[in-house]
Design a protein around this motif. Structure first.
Motif, PDB file in Angstrom:
ATOM      1  N   LEU A  73      84.033  40.470  66.615  1.00  0.00           N
ATOM      2  CA  LEU A  73      82.530  40.339  67.466  1.00  0.00           C
ATOM      3  C   LEU A  73      83.550  39.528  69.085  1.00  0.00           C
ATOM      4  O   LEU A  73      83.111  40.851  70.359  1.00  0.00           O
ATOM      5  CB  LEU A  73      81.576  39.724  66.478  1.00  0.00           C
ATOM      6  N   PRO A  74      83.687  37.821  68.604  1.00  0.00           N
ATOM      7  CA  PRO A  74      83.611  37.696  70.307  1.00  0.00           C
ATOM      8  C   PRO A  74      85.163  37.797  70.602  1.00  0.00           C
ATOM      9  O   PRO A  74      85.423  38.178  72.026  1.00  0.00           O
ATOM     10  CB  PRO A  74      84.123  36.143  69.608  1.00  0.00           C
ATOM     11  N   GLY A  75      86.164  38.414  69.853  1.00  0.00           N
ATOM     12  CA  GLY A  75      87.396  39.090  70.655  1.00  0.00           C
ATOM     13  C   GLY A  75      86.881  39.999  71.000  1.00  0.00           C
ATOM     14  O   GLY A  75      87.158  40.096  72.814  1.00  0.00           O
ATOM     15  N   ALA A  78      85.227  39.372  74.612  1.00  0.00           N
ATOM     16  CA  ALA A  78      85.684  38.778  75.222  1.00  0.00           C
ATOM     17  C   ALA A  78      86.322  39.364  76.368  1.00  0.00           C
ATOM     18  O   ALA A  78      85.831  39.603  77.669  1.00  0.00           O
ATOM     19  CB  ALA A  78      85.488  37.084  75.001  1.00  0.00           C
ATOM     20  N   THR A  79      86.385  40.592  75.377  1.00  0.00           N
ATOM     21  CA  THR A  79      87.956  41.433  76.282  1.00  0.00           C
ATOM     22  C   THR A  79      87.114  42.162  77.121  1.00  0.00           C
ATOM     23  O   THR A  79      87.291  42.858  78.415  1.00  0.00           O
ATOM     24  CB  THR A  79      88.473  41.806  75.104  1.00  0.00           C
ATOM     25  N   TYR A  80      86.169  42.573  76.856  1.00  0.00           N
ATOM     26  CA  TYR A  80      85.328  43.560  77.467  1.00  0.00           C
ATOM     27  C   TYR A  80      84.931  42.783  78.855  1.00  0.00           C
ATOM     28  O   TYR A  80      84.584  44.071  79.446  1.00  0.00           O
ATOM     29  CB  TYR A  80      84.325  44.313  76.769  1.00  0.00           C
ATOM     30  N   ARG A  81      84.718  41.933  78.568  1.00  0.00           N
ATOM     31  CA  ARG A  81      84.158  41.090  79.855  1.00  0.00           C
ATOM     32  C   ARG A  81      85.187  40.860  80.627  1.00  0.00           C
ATOM     33  O   ARG A  81      85.119  40.997  81.524  1.00  0.00           O
ATOM     34  CB  ARG A  81      83.518  39.955  79.603  1.00  0.00           C
ATOM     35  N   LYS A  82      86.327  40.406  80.483  1.00  0.00           N
ATOM     36  CA  LYS A  82      87.389  39.219  80.681  1.00  0.00           C
ATOM     37  C   LYS A  82      88.231  41.298  81.566  1.00  0.00           C
ATOM     38  O   LYS A  82      88.113  41.307  82.475  1.00  0.00           O
ATOM     39  CB  LYS A  82      88.667  39.430  79.708  1.00  0.00           C
ATOM     40  N   GLN A  83      87.806  42.303  80.578  1.00  0.00           N
ATOM     41  CA  GLN A  83      88.398  43.246  81.661  1.00  0.00           C
ATOM     42  C   GLN A  83      87.645  44.135  83.005  1.00  0.00           C
ATOM     43  O   GLN A  83      87.971  45.251  83.451  1.00  0.00           O
ATOM     44  CB  GLN A  83      88.535  44.448  80.547  1.00  0.00           C
ATOM     45  N   GLY A  84      86.112  43.609  82.753  1.00  0.00           N
ATOM     46  CA  GLY A  84      85.306  44.086  83.404  1.00  0.00           C
ATOM     47  C   GLY A  84      84.998  45.556  83.093  1.00  0.00           C
ATOM     48  O   GLY A  84      83.682  46.314  83.322  1.00  0.00           O
ATOM     49  N   VAL A  85      85.020  45.405  81.518  1.00  0.00           N
ATOM     50  CA  VAL A  85      83.836  47.282  80.630  1.00  0.00           C
ATOM     51  C   VAL A  85      82.619  46.694  80.937  1.00  0.00           C
ATOM     52  O   VAL A  85      81.807  48.353  81.328  1.00  0.00           O
ATOM     53  CB  VAL A  85      84.199  47.111  79.776  1.00  0.00           C
ATOM     54  N   ILE A 154      80.620  31.753  71.036  1.00  0.00           N
ATOM     55  CA  ILE A 154      81.465  31.730  70.960  1.00  0.00           C
ATOM     56  C   ILE A 154      82.237  32.814  72.095  1.00  0.00           C
ATOM     57  O   ILE A 154      83.223  32.652  72.770  1.00  0.00           O
ATOM     58  CB  ILE A 154      82.530  31.965  69.508  1.00  0.00           C
ATOM     59  N   ALA A 155      82.062  33.879  72.230  1.00  0.00           N
ATOM     60  CA  ALA A 155      82.569  35.455  73.096  1.00  0.00           C
ATOM     61  C   ALA A 155      81.349  34.659  74.867  1.00  0.00           C
ATOM     62  O   ALA A 155      82.344  35.112  75.496  1.00  0.00           O
ATOM     63  CB  ALA A 155      81.470  36.411  72.825  1.00  0.00           C
ATOM     64  N   ALA A 156      80.566  34.319  74.564  1.00  0.00           N
ATOM     65  CA  ALA A 156      80.067  33.565  75.835  1.00  0.00           C
ATOM     66  C   ALA A 156      80.254  32.622  76.824  1.00  0.00           C
ATOM     67  O   ALA A 156      81.294  31.970  77.694  1.00  0.00           O
ATOM     68  CB  ALA A 156      78.009  32.810  75.650  1.00  0.00           C
ATOM     69  N   VAL A 157      81.706  30.998  75.530  1.00  0.00           N
ATOM     70  CA  VAL A 157      82.104  30.292  76.212  1.00  0.00           C
ATOM     71  C   VAL A 157      83.777  30.357  76.276  1.00  0.00           C
ATOM     72  O   VAL A 157      84.314  29.525  77.132  1.00  0.00           O
ATOM     73  CB  VAL A 157      81.673  28.762  75.786  1.00  0.00           C
ATOM     74  N   ALA A 158      83.917  31.332  75.993  1.00  0.00           N
ATOM     75  CA  ALA A 158      85.516  31.666  75.668  1.00  0.00           C
ATOM     76  C   ALA A 158      85.732  32.497  77.397  1.00  0.00           C
ATOM     77  O   ALA A 158      85.707  33.195  78.493  1.00  0.00           O
ATOM     78  CB  ALA A 158      85.919  32.978  74.479  1.00  0.00           C
ATOM     79  N   PRO A 159      86.986  31.875  77.699  1.00  0.00           N
ATOM     80  CA  PRO A 159      87.259  31.672  79.355  1.00  0.00           C
ATOM     81  C   PRO A 159      88.248  33.252  79.421  1.00  0.00           C
ATOM     82  O   PRO A 159      88.445  33.795  79.886  1.00  0.00           O
ATOM     83  CB  PRO A 159      87.747  31.107  79.830  1.00  0.00           C
ATOM     84  N   SER A 160      88.931  34.010  78.646  1.00  0.00           N
ATOM     85  CA  SER A 160      89.572  35.416  77.840  1.00  0.00           C
ATOM     86  C   SER A 160      89.399  35.665  76.576  1.00  0.00           C
ATOM     87  O   SER A 160      88.683  34.597  75.508  1.00  0.00           O
ATOM     88  CB  SER A 160      90.773  35.095  78.577  1.00  0.00           C
ATOM     89  N   GLY A 161      89.800  37.066  77.084  1.00  0.00           N
ATOM     90  CA  GLY A 161      89.445  37.445  75.297  1.00  0.00           C
ATOM     91  C   GLY A 161      90.793  37.061  74.222  1.00  0.00           C
ATOM     92  O   GLY A 161      90.004  37.353  73.146  1.00  0.00           O
ATOM     93  N   LYS A 162      91.175  36.525  75.135  1.00  0.00           N
ATOM     94  CA  LYS A 162      92.414  36.051  74.072  1.00  0.00           C
ATOM     95  C   LYS A 162      92.163  34.611  73.195  1.00  0.00           C
ATOM     96  O   LYS A 162      92.226  34.705  72.530  1.00  0.00           O
ATOM     97  CB  LYS A 162      94.236  35.920  74.534  1.00  0.00           C
ATOM     98  N   ALA A 163      91.718  33.678  74.158  1.00  0.00           N
ATOM     99  CA  ALA A 163      91.123  33.105  73.602  1.00  0.00           C
ATOM    100  C   ALA A 163      89.740  33.069  72.561  1.00  0.00           C
ATOM    101  O   ALA A 163      89.574  31.786  71.741  1.00  0.00           O
ATOM    102  CB  ALA A 163      90.492  32.117  75.049  1.00  0.00           C
ATOM    103  N   ALA A 164      88.739  33.741  72.545  1.00  0.00           N
ATOM    104  CA  ALA A 164      87.493  34.001  71.780  1.00  0.00           C
ATOM    105  C   ALA A 164      87.780  33.723  70.501  1.00  0.00           C
ATOM    106  O   ALA A 164      87.309  32.982  69.503  1.00  0.00           O
ATOM    107  CB  ALA A 164      86.592  35.245  72.173  1.00  0.00           C
ATOM    108  N   PRO A 165      89.169  34.590  69.618  1.00  0.00           N
ATOM    109  CA  PRO A 165      89.673  34.895  68.680  1.00  0.00           C
ATOM    110  C   PRO A 165      90.054  33.299  68.254  1.00  0.00           C
ATOM    111  O   PRO A 165      89.913  32.530  67.027  1.00  0.00           O
ATOM    112  CB  PRO A 165      90.671  35.694  68.035  1.00  0.00           C
ATOM    113  N   LEU A 166      90.914  32.309  68.652  1.00  0.00           N
ATOM    114  CA  LEU A 166      91.222  30.844  68.688  1.00  0.00           C
ATOM    115  C   LEU A 166      89.883  30.507  68.623  1.00  0.00           C
ATOM    116  O   LEU A 166      90.246  29.731  67.664  1.00  0.00           O
ATOM    117  CB  LEU A 166      92.414  30.882  70.084  1.00  0.00           C
ATOM    118  N   ILE A 167      89.752  30.558  70.021  1.00  0.00           N
ATOM    119  CA  ILE A 167      88.334  29.279  69.170  1.00  0.00           C
ATOM    120  C   ILE A 167      87.636  30.087  68.443  1.00  0.00           C
ATOM    121  O   ILE A 167      86.854  28.744  67.154  1.00  0.00           O
ATOM    122  CB  ILE A 167      86.897  30.142  70.933  1.00  0.00           C
TER     123      ILE A 167
END
Lengths: 243, 301
Positions: A73-75, A78-85, A154-167
């Motif tokens: 979910l956060p992956g 966060a990716t969609y947010r980062k990509q501008g989707v 997690i999705a809200a605080v993650a700085p990037s789409g890749k960071a979200a699943p790591l967090i």
């Protein structure tokens, strides 16, 4: 909304990895661990239950749900947010909130499929009983919602789409530990047990196991899971950014 | 009614003023360019127009709608292609269009749109596997799928190779021909000169000039230069006698004539009367780059 749901479902199915980890891994572990002979004997530490009766299937269900809520979910979000989707969606008549809703629905459905698969596999392969108390269903929904609320934070605080699943992973493993995935709650040292009682995942697993075994869920457990849903849900609403 | 009217727009972020004072209006059916260097406030301006950001001051009307108050109606009227907005990696071209079409009450025919954007062969290709030019064409298609009256295209051709850029330009001209008003944000002077009916030069959050491309160039200098090789020798005095000509120089076989007004025809007529044919004739004019430099003291790119 139906169109978003249809297309996002397709995209989820195309992403084999997320399905493999959220559905395949818990199922595989259930079958492998469940076939260790000693675990199919009544265990005095578990109050006479066999390890495969409720401890194993409930923690495997938690593993799959946590993967969905903390990684998948956060992956995606966060990716969609980062990509501008999400940002692009906000220029159309449809709000990006529908995308959020669709992701929650998809992950909830995958969670339900996971629960059905695990219940069936435990019944057929390990001779475990199916969840015997009707409250299993609301407990499942409540707990899954609470985990997803944490995933949204997690999705809200993650700085990037890749960071979200790591967090998500960093949050997930301690949570699985205190929830009793490796040490059943019954045999935890008192301090750990207390931490477990307040960890959202711990009382969630306990309520799943209680209802699985045919007992009513205990109110303190439900209270902690509900509090988790409310607190993290509010936090997610507060922190979530579309861009 | 004007398609877009912006008056005294102002928008500051925490630490700097992105848009200090921007006013312009766009007529229906026009291609209006917003040209300026990176960081000039172009994107912030169009984001305010699109209702994505709340201005600190000024008024905006898009087809008579206020981007904040009439947000819902605006989103049905306005198509936006955002700078660096991507799509999910695995979504296919036709799926993306169907998805965005489903957001609108009466969307365009997606099959026809795919055809028009030259994406028919890529219908079933995943977004991640598209080239930069194909992604941009899809992006334009998504901005148009709701059949908007006004489309904002932000940095459409940045990062494209020259061929893909020319293709995109042709596409934009087609879109305009179908009656859509277009706001084109760019920092390419060539793009602005080729496409825009009128444009606003923006620098440091302010409009420094607004006119047609040739009008803007004419503001700084209406001097032109002709270069050619004469077919036969002639006397400089022949050309210097013309009121349009200010200077004649020779470098080797080449003659360079500077002047104003209708220089090309005046010079060729005078040469013809003396029996001289100018070969390899080239006309050099000031560019928007020169105009920008003269107006702001800075280079555009």
């Amino acid at each position: 909304m139906t169109k978003i749901l249809a297309i996002e479902t397709k995209l989820h199915l195309r992403d084999g990895w997320s399905l493999l980890f959220s559905l395949g891994l818990p199922l595989m572990l259930l079958l492998v661990i469940g076939n260790i002979p000693d675990l199919s004997k009544p265990d005095p530490n578990l109050g006479g239950q066999r390890f495969v009766d409720t401890q194993l299937p409930a923690t495997m269900l938690l593993l799959g749900l946590a993967t969905l809520a903390f990684n998948v979910l956060p992956g995606v979000l966060a990716t969609y947010r980062k990509q501008g989707v999400l940002r692009r969606m906000s220029t159309t008549p449809v709000s990006p909130a529908s995308m959020l809703a669709v992701q929650l629905i998809i992950n909830l459905v995958v969670g339900i499929v996971l629960a059905a698969v695990l219940i069936a596999a435990a019944r057929l392969a390990l001779g475990s009983s199916v969840p015997a108390h009707l409250a299993f269903v609301p407990v499942f929904v409540l707990g899954t919602a609470a985990l997803m609320a944490i995933g949204l934070v997690i999705a809200a605080v993650a700085p990037s789409g890749k960071a979200a699943p790591l967090i998500g992973t960093v949050v997930m493993f301690p949570m699985l530990f205190v929830a009793g995935m490796w040490i059943p709650r019954e045999v935890m040292p008192p301090v750990l047990r207390t931490i477990s009682d307040y960890s959202v995942a711990g009382p969630f697993v306990q309520a799943l196991r209680d209802t699985w075994a045919g007992h009513a869920p205990q109110l303190p457990h439900l209270a902690v899971v509900t509090a988790g849903l409310v607190v993290f849900g509010a936090l997610a609403v507060r922190l979530f950014r579309w861009e | 009614m004007k398609a877009i009217e912006v008056n005294g727009l102002r928008k500051a972020y925490r630490d700097h003023v992105a848009v200090a004072d921007v006013s312009f209006s766009v007529a229906e059916g026009e291609i209006f360019g917003i040209l300026g260097p990176n960081g000039a406030g172009k994107t912030t301006t169009v984001e305010c127009v699109a209702g994505l950001r709340v201005p600190d001051g000024g008024t905006i009307k898009v087809c008579g709608l206020d981007p904040r108050r009439d947000r819902d109606r605006l989103r049905r009227t306005l198509g936006v292609q955002l700078q660096s907005a991507e799509l999910p990696e695995k979504i296919k071209v036709w799926e993306a269009l169907e998805l965005f079409a489903s957001f609108y009450d009466s969307p365009a025919d997606t099959a026809e749109l795919i055809e028009r954007m030259g994406l028919a062969a890529k219908r079933d290709t995943a977004y991640a596997k598209l080239s930069g030019g194909q992604r941009q064409r899809l992006s334009i298609a998504l901005a148009l799928v709701g059949r908007p009256r006004v489309a904002i295209l932000d940095e459409l051709t940045t990062g494209l190779d020259p061929q893909a850029r020319r293709d995109a330009w042709e596409l934009i001209e087609q879109v305009r021909a179908s009656g859509v008003t277009i706001v084109l944000v760019t920092h390419f002077m060539e793009e602005a000169e080729r496409l825009c009916d009128r444009l606003a030069l923006i620098d440091a959050g302010r409009v420094v000039a607004m006119d047609t491309p040739s009008g803007l160039v004419g503001m700084v200098s209406d001097e032109q230069r002709l270069r050619f090789r004469p077919s036969a020798p002639f006397d400089d005095a022949l050309l210097l006698a013309l009121p349009e000509v200010s200077d004649v120089r020779r470098s080797g076989e080449q003659v360079v004539v500077s002047g104003t007004g209708n220089l090309p025809s005046a010079v060729t007529l005078a040469l013809a009367s003396a029996g001289v044919v100018p070969t390899d004739l080239r006309i050099e004019q000031a560019t928007l780059d020169d105009a920008f430099l003269a107006l702001t003291g800075r280079k555009l790119t």
